[in-house]
Motif scaffolding. Structure first.
Motif, PDB file in Angstrom:
ATOM      1  N   ARG A 293       0.839  -1.521  -0.119  1.00  0.00           N
ATOM      2  CA  ARG A 293       0.095  -0.217  -0.097  1.00  0.00           C
ATOM      3  C   ARG A 293       0.894   1.207   0.039  1.00  0.00           C
ATOM      4  NH1 ARG A 293      -4.449  -0.280   4.750  1.00  0.00           N
ATOM      5  NH2 ARG A 293      -5.778   0.667   3.289  1.00  0.00           N
ATOM      6  N   ALA A 294       2.066   1.083   0.634  1.00  0.00           N
ATOM      7  CA  ALA A 294       2.965   2.412   0.602  1.00  0.00           C
ATOM      8  C   ALA A 294       3.976   2.454  -0.605  1.00  0.00           C
ATOM      9  CB  ALA A 294       3.891   2.235   1.689  1.00  0.00           C
ATOM     10  N   GLY A 295       3.787   1.411  -1.634  1.00  0.00           N
ATOM     11  CA  GLY A 295       4.789   0.966  -2.415  1.00  0.00           C
ATOM     12  C   GLY A 295       4.802   2.163  -3.468  1.00  0.00           C
ATOM     13  N   ALA A 296       3.640   2.947  -4.075  1.00  0.00           N
ATOM     14  CA  ALA A 296       3.828   3.749  -5.010  1.00  0.00           C
ATOM     15  C   ALA A 296       4.538   4.860  -4.479  1.00  0.00           C
ATOM     16  CB  ALA A 296       2.019   4.369  -5.159  1.00  0.00           C
ATOM     17  N   ALA A 297       4.571   5.179  -3.236  1.00  0.00           N
ATOM     18  CA  ALA A 297       5.343   6.266  -2.529  1.00  0.00           C
ATOM     19  C   ALA A 297       6.961   5.951  -2.302  1.00  0.00           C
ATOM     20  CB  ALA A 297       4.788   6.721  -1.072  1.00  0.00           C
ATOM     21  N   THR A 298       7.056   4.480  -2.039  1.00  0.00           N
ATOM     22  CA  THR A 298       8.361   4.266  -1.736  1.00  0.00           C
ATOM     23  C   THR A 298       9.157   3.629  -3.074  1.00  0.00           C
ATOM     24  OG1 THR A 298       7.755   2.210  -1.122  1.00  0.00           O
ATOM     25  CG2 THR A 298       7.610   3.661   0.671  1.00  0.00           C
ATOM     26  N   GLY A 299       8.461   3.179  -3.684  1.00  0.00           N
ATOM     27  CA  GLY A 299       9.098   2.337  -4.982  1.00  0.00           C
ATOM     28  C   GLY A 299       9.553   0.981  -4.681  1.00  0.00           C
TER      29      GLY A 299
END
Lengths: 343, 343, 343, 343
Positions: A293-299
Motif C-alpha cells: 500500500r505504501a509502495g507507490a510512494a517508496t518504490g
C-alpha cells in the motif's frame, strides 16, 4: 461487508494503543471518531487516520451517526454515565476494566442492559484471550486435571506510578486474578482476605506492598495471590492450577507446563507448522500489505525476502541435491550479485 | 485509504489459509479474486467472501483490473510464468517458496525484476517474521554474541506425505534453514554436503531420512542441520547460534534461551503488560469486532466478559479493600444473578 | 583415625537406609550395633555387616561400650527417653524428626542438653543439606535478593499410607517447611493458620487434603505452604523465595532458577568439570573401590570402562588428529577385538 | 572387611582431588601411599592423612606391600610403563584418561592384560557414572527411543591453559565424546572428520577453535560434536540423542529432557523423598560423622539443626494442629531462648 465504525473514547496510553490496534492489525474495523478530555491528544491521533474526526463530548461521540460501536478507555469514574449512554443508543461497547468504580453502579449497569434483552457490553478482561490462559481453560474444561482444587497466582510489576496507593493494588491488579478465578472455575468468589506482610523496603512510604490475597470460591476452592508491584524486575503474571489429577503452570515465560501421572512434567511440542508459524505468517502478510500500500510512494513493494533470496536458496538447494546423490561436498555456484544492478 | 485488492492464486491448504488470514486477521486488504486449477475449490472459497470472484486462468487473474497485488500459492512449477506476468503488469506479488523450481529460471526472474528498477517480488520465507527468529536476529545485529561462529539447526516433522522423496527433504525442508542462515549471517553459503546416516527403520522404503546437512558460508561459518521428517513426534524447528561471546537457542518451545558470561543461562522476563498481553488484546479486539458485526443477526454484541463479570469483579474488589483495611476475612456480597433475567 | 562406631536404633525403611548409607557411602563410620523392636529385622540387617551386633534394648544399645554415637530412627514417641539416655551417656546423636512428639518434652530435652554445655543432639532436617536449599541459603546470605519478603512452598506426595490423618499432614509434612522457613530466614515463626479448601475427591474419607498453611515470622515475613499428599503424581517439594531485589525457585526439577534485574530469568551454567562431574567421580570411585574389594571373588577388578575402551578411544582420536590436519574424513583403524581372547 | 589400601600416583589438581575423595567421601578405602614427581606436593598431601607415606618412585609405589590398588593421575606419557607395572604386580588400577598416549602402546596394554585373564585396568571415563548419562543409557537400553539414529554433542570450556593446542582439543576434549558414543551405542566408531570453521577471534593465535567433529559408527549412526574451548562462558557438556521414537537431551543444566509421542517434551518428577533427598542425606551423614569425630576437640558434636530447632518445629506444628481444628490463626508459643544458657 462494510467496516465497523468505532469511536475510541480516551486516547491515553491504553486508548491510543487500541486505536493503533484497530487501524493497523484488526480486520473489519475503522476508527471514525476519537475523544479525549485533552483535546490536543485526540486531534493528534485523529490526524493520522484518514476520515477520523474528534468529538469533544464523549456522550456526543457515542450518539454520533458515524459510530457503530464504542471502545471505552476513559478514566473509571466516567464509565458509569458513558455505559448508560451506550445502552440508550443501543451501541455495543468494549469497556476497559473496571466496569464502573463501585458495586452499586456496576449492578445498575447490569440491570439496565438486562432490561434491554441484548448483550451490548463487553469488559476488557483481556487475559481470557491470552493463548496460555485459553490453553489452561481448555485443558480444565476437558477435565484433564480432574476436579480443580487450588489456584496459586503471582502478579508482579517492576514499578508503579507515584499516584498508586494500597487499595489500587486490589482494584487495579488483583481485579485481573478475580476475573481469572471466575473464568477458570466458572463460579463466584465468596470470601476474600488481604494479608499484609512486612513491606518491601524499596516501596514508597505508606504503600502496603507486597500483599497476599486469600480467596475462597462457592464450592470451597482456595485461591492465593501474591501482589507485588515494586519488584524492580519485570512484569510477572503467573498462575498455577492444582487439580485432582495433576497441575499446570502458566506465565513462567516458557509456555504452559503440566505435571501429571506418571510422574512427568513438561509441555507440548507444537504439532505442525501452522501452530508454530501461524503468527509469523500473520506478521508477514500484514507487513507485506502495508508495504504494498505504501509502495507507490517508496518504490519498493516488499518488506521481506526478495527475489534474490529466492534465487540464492534455489542455488544452495540444487547443490544440496547434488551432494545428496554423490555424498561429497559440493561448492555452491551463484552469479555475482553486483553484476545485476537493482538485484 | 482504500483496501488493497488481492488475488490469491492457488487455494489448497496453504492458499486457503492465506485467504482466511487476509479476510479475517489482516488490516487493509480485501481478497477480490481467487483462482485454482480445481475450479470447485476456488468457487467454494469465493462464496464465503463478499465481492470476491473466481477467475479461471491465473494469468487473467494477475492482469485483472480489480487486482492490486497477488499472492502465489500455486504449485512451484507454475511460479516462473506467473511471476513474470506479475512483473509485466507491475503487480506486487508475495510468492510462496520456492521462487521457481530451478536455479536458471530463478535467476531469470531476478534479472527481469532488476531491469524494472522496482521491487515487486517478496518470497514467503516466513521464519524471518517469527518473533523468536526476529529476536535472535536483533540480538545478533546488536552484537550481543560477538562474531557469530556456528549454527546448529534441527528440522523435524512427525510425518510426510507418501509422495515425499529424499530430494524434497533438501528442497522443501532444508530450504528454510538455507534462508535462515543467509538471514542471520547476512552472507552467502558457499558449500554444502549432505550426510546419509543409517536410515530410520520407520521411514518409507527408499527415503534417506534422517539427513545431515553441513554448510559453510563465505566467511567460513559452520552450519549443520539435522533433517528428520518421520519422527512421529511433533514439528520441531530449532536453531542454536554460537558466537564469540555466548550462545542462544530458539525453538525449544520455551522462548529464546541465552547462555553468556558470567556463566548464566536463561530468558528474558516480559518487561510489561503490552509485551505480555499484546497478542491477547489483538485477539480480544478482533473477536469483539467480529461479534459486533454479527450482532444484528445473533442479538449478542459480545464475545467475552459481560457486564455481570464486571459487576462480580467490583464486588470482590470492594470486599478486598475492606479486608485490606481491617485485616480480616470479608464475605463477598453479591445479588442473586437469577433475580435479574437477561444478566 | 579410627572409624566412628555407630548404633542405629530403628531399622525400618528409614533406619535401614541410614545403615546402608553409613556402611557403603560414608567415610569414617562403622555400624557396630543395630536395634529394632522387631528383632528379626535387626538381625537380618546385622548379618550383612561384618562386626555388627544386635542389642535388643535401645537404652542398652546407647550405653554399649562399642558405641561412640547414635542414629535414632525409632518411632517418635520413644525419642524422648532415648535422647535423654544419649545425653546421660554423653553420646552424640543424630535424631530423625521429630525431636519428640510434644512441645514440653522437646523443651525438656533442650534444657538438659544446655545444662551439659556440649552440643550432642542433631535433628534430621535433611533439607538443610540439599544442594538446592544450600544454594538458595547462600544466595540469601550474600544478600543477592535484598531483604527477603515472602516464601511460597509446595509439598506434594503422590500418596500416603492408610494410617495418615489430617494432623500428620501438619506434623510430618509441614514440619519440613517450618524448619526451612527458620533456616532460610534465621528467625522464629510467630503465628500459623491452616486453611481447609474443598478436599480432593480422591483423598481418603475424613482426610483434609489439600491444606494451606499461612505462617508469619517475627519480622513479619509471609510464608504460605500448599500441603497436598494425595496428588497421584510425584514427590514435589518446591520453594520460591521473593525478595526486595529478585526471586528464586527451587524444586522445579530444573535446578535453582533466579529472576532478577535487568528482567531476566534463568540458572547458572556449571563453571567447570569438577562441579559438573564431581558426583560422577564420587560414584566412579565408590564403585571401583567396591569392585576391587570384591575382585578376589569375582576375578574382575573393574566396574567401568576397560583397557579396550581406552584403546578404542586412542584409535579414534589418532584418526581425529589426522583429519584435523588433512581436513578429510579418516577411516578409524582398529584390530579385531575377537583376535585378543580376554580383551 | 578391611579398607582397600590405595596408592595415588600424581597429585596435581586431579590427583589431589582423588585423594580427598578417597579419604573423605568414599567408604572402604584408605590412601596409604602418594607419589608425585614434585616431592613437596606429595609430602604436603601425605601430611594430612594419618598413616600415609610418600614413595618417590612410581614403580616402587605400585610394588609396595601396603598398596592393594592404584589410582593413576600422572601425565599421560608415563601411563604406559606404570600400567604394565600394575599388571606385573597384579594390582588393580584406575587410570585417568588417556590409557596411553598412542594407539600402539594402548593395544599392547590391552594384550598384556588379556593374557593375564583378569581385568585389572579401569579407565577414568567418568561420564559413564554421571546420573544424567546413566539415565540416558538406561532409557536407551530399555528401547524407549527405538533404534538410536543420531547423536549431537557439544563440549564447551570457558578457557584453556596457554599450552593447549589444536590437537589437544581432539585428544583431551573429544575423547570424552568418543567414549560416550561407544558407551551409548555399544559399537565402534568407524570414521571421523574434523571440520575447521572460521576461528573464534578470541581464541589464542594458531588454535583451531571451534572444531566440528563428524563421526560414523559401525552401523551407520551419525555423531556430530561441537568442540569449543574458549567460549568465556562456562563448562557446557551436552548430548542429544535422536532415535526412531523420540529424543532426549542431557546437559542443559535442567536434567534429562525427553521429547516423544504424543508430542510432548519434559522431564521426570522425582518419584519420592529418597530420590529427591538421597544426596542430602548422604551429605548430612558425612558432615555429622565428621563433626562427631572432631567433637572431642571442638566441644560440638553437631553440624546441622540442633535440639532448639527440634523444639521450635514442635511448637509451630502444635499451633498448626490447633489451627487445623479451629480454622483460626494461632499465635505460636515458645519460651525465651536467651533464658536457657547453652541452648
Amino acid at each position: 461487508m462494510s467496516d465497523l465504525r468505532v469511536a475510541v473514547l480516551g486516547v491515553g496510553i491504553m486508548g491510543a494503543d487500541h486505536v493503533s490496534r484497530l487501524t493497523s492489525r484488526i480486520s473489519g474495523a475503522t476508527v471514525t471518531v476519537v475523544n479525549d478530555f485533552i483535546t490536543e491528544k485526540a486531534e493528534q491521533i485523529a490526524a493520522g487516520i484518514p476520515g477520523c474526526r474528534v468529538i469533544g463530548d464523549p456522550l456526543d461521540a457515542i450518539a454520533d451517526a458515524d459510530v457503530d460501536a464504542v471502545v471505552l478507555a476513559t478514566p473509571g469514574p466516567t464509565h458509569d454515565k458513558q455505559l448508560l449512554a451506550c445502552l440508550e443508543h443501543r451501541k455495543p461497547v468494549l469497556c476497559e476494566k473496571p466496569l464502573t468504580t463501585d458495586v452499586e453502579s456496576s449492578l445498575e449497569v447490569v440491570r439496565r442492559e438486562a432490561e434491554l434483552g441484548t448483550r451490548l457490553i463487553q469488559v476488557g478482561f483481556m487475559r481470557r484471550f491470552d493463548p496460555e490462559y485459553m490453553q489452561l481453560k481448555s485443558l480444565l474444561d476437558a477435565e484433564e486435571f480432574g476436579t480443580p482444587l487450588v489456584l496459586h497466582c503471582v502478579h508482579r510489576n517492576p514499578a508503579v506510578p507515584p499516584s498508586f496507593d494500597s487499595s489500587m493494588i486490589v482494584k487495579d491488579s488483583l481485579v485481573h486474578e478475580v476475573d481469572v478465578t471466575r473464568f477458570l472455575f466458572d463460579e463466584e468468589i465468596t470470601s476474600i482476605q488481604i494479608l499484609r506482610p512486612a513491606p518491601n523496603p524499596g516501596a514508597p512510604v505508606g504503600i502496603q506492598d507486597p500483599q497476599i490475597a486469600i480467596m475462597r470460591t462457592a464450592s470451597g476452592k482456595h485461591v492465593d495471590v501474591e501482589l507485588f508491584v515494586t519488584t524492580g524486575v519485570g512484569y510477572e503474571v503467573r498462575t498455577e492450577l492444582v487439580g485432582e489429577n495433576g497441575s499446570a503452570f502458566i506465565g513462567l515465560d516458557v509456555g504452559l507446563i503440566r505435571k501429571g501421572a506418571p510422574g512427568t512434567w513438561g509441555g507440548q511440542i507444537t504439532p505442525g507448522f501452522r501452530e508454530r508459524f501461524g503468527l509469523a505468517y500473520d506478521i508477514e502478510f500484514q507487513r507485506w500489505v502495508d508495504a504494498v500500500r505504501a509502495g507507490a510512494a517508496t518504490g519498493d513493494y516488499t518488506d521481506g525476502p526478495t527475489a534474490w533470496d529466492g534465487y540464492a536458496a534455489a542455488a544452495v538447494c540444487a547443490a544440496g541435491v547434488e551432494s545428496l546423490n554423490s555424498g561429497d561436498r559440493v561448492e555452491v555456484s551463484m552469479v555475482d550479485r553486483a553484476a545485476i544492478p537493482g538485484a
